[in-house]
Design a protein around this motif. Structure first.
Motif, short mmCIF file in Angstrom:
data_model
loop_
_atom_site.label_atom_id
_atom_site.label_comp_id
_atom_site.label_asym_id
_atom_site.label_seq_id
_atom_site.Cartn_x
_atom_site.Cartn_y
_atom_site.Cartn_z
N VAL A 180 -2.12 -2.92 -7.89
CA VAL A 180 -3.31 -2.43 -7.17
C VAL A 180 -4.30 -3.57 -6.98
O VAL A 180 -4.86 -3.74 -5.89
N CYS A 181 -4.51 -4.37 -8.01
CA CYS A 181 -5.41 -5.51 -7.91
C CYS A 181 -4.90 -6.53 -6.90
O CYS A 181 -5.68 -7.10 -6.12
N TYR A 190 -3.02 -5.84 -4.34
CA TYR A 190 -3.26 -5.23 -3.04
C TYR A 190 -4.72 -5.46 -2.62
O TYR A 190 -4.99 -5.89 -1.49
N ASP A 191 -5.66 -5.15 -3.50
CA ASP A 191 -7.08 -5.34 -3.18
C ASP A 191 -7.38 -6.79 -2.82
O ASP A 191 -8.11 -7.05 -1.85
N GLN A 204 -5.73 -7.45 0.65
CA GLN A 204 -6.30 -6.65 1.73
C GLN A 204 -7.76 -7.03 2.02
O GLN A 204 -8.15 -7.16 3.16
N PHE A 205 -8.53 -7.17 0.96
CA PHE A 205 -9.98 -7.36 1.14
C PHE A 205 -10.45 -8.77 0.81
O PHE A 205 -11.64 -9.05 0.88
N HIS A 207 0.83 -1.21 0.00
CA HIS A 207 0.00 0.00 0.00
C HIS A 207 0.86 1.25 0.00
O HIS A 207 0.63 2.18 -0.79
N GLN A 252 -10.94 -10.00 -1.91
CA GLN A 252 -11.77 -9.95 -3.11
C GLN A 252 -11.41 -8.70 -3.87
O GLN A 252 -10.69 -7.85 -3.40
N LEU A 253 -11.95 -8.59 -5.08
CA LEU A 253 -11.74 -7.39 -5.88
C LEU A 253 -12.93 -6.50 -5.79
O LEU A 253 -14.02 -6.89 -5.56
#
Length: 125
Positions: free
Chosen positions: A114-115, A117-118, A121-122, A89, A124-125
């Protein structure tokens, strides 16, 4: 042909069904089927991915040892354990200008990071 003659065209309702089906399929791919492998850089030859995958340190160490463009283009091949979300990040924030790089490969791989990371982190996208 363009003067109101729609002979041979599918009815609007049928075209609408196809359109919505495609949208639902695309949404399913974006939400459910994406994996880390989906966003790893491709076309790197045989030795480079293997060498990067064997890297045992964390993302921040990799970023310090390489120039920004190299990190963007190759870090997606690091082992998942090396891809620390907070470090990734911070790198993305610090180098956001690379999102509009004149070099297409840099821009593409920046957004792949970025994808990644998403995804990390989450979950999922």
């Amino acid at each position: 042909m363009f003067r109101g003659d729609h002979t041979g065209c599918a009815p609007i309702s049928y075209r609408s069904e196809i359109f919505h089906s495609i949208i639902e399929q695309d949404a399913g791919v974006a939400r459910g089927a994406a994996t880390l492998e989906s966003f790893r850089p491709k076309g790197l030859g045989k030795k480079t991915p293997a060498a990067i995958a064997a890297y045992e340190k964390d993302f921040a160490s990799y970023a310090k040892q390489n120039d920004v463009e190299s990190v963007i283009n190759y870090a997606g091949r690091l082992p998942e354990a090396s891809l620390k979300v907070d470090q990734l990040h911070q790198f993305l924030v610090d180098n956001i200008e690379q999102a509009s790089s004149a070099k297409n490969n840099v821009t593409t791989n920046f957004f792949k990071l970025v994808c990644i990371y998403d995804l990390l982190q989450f979950k999922q996208l």
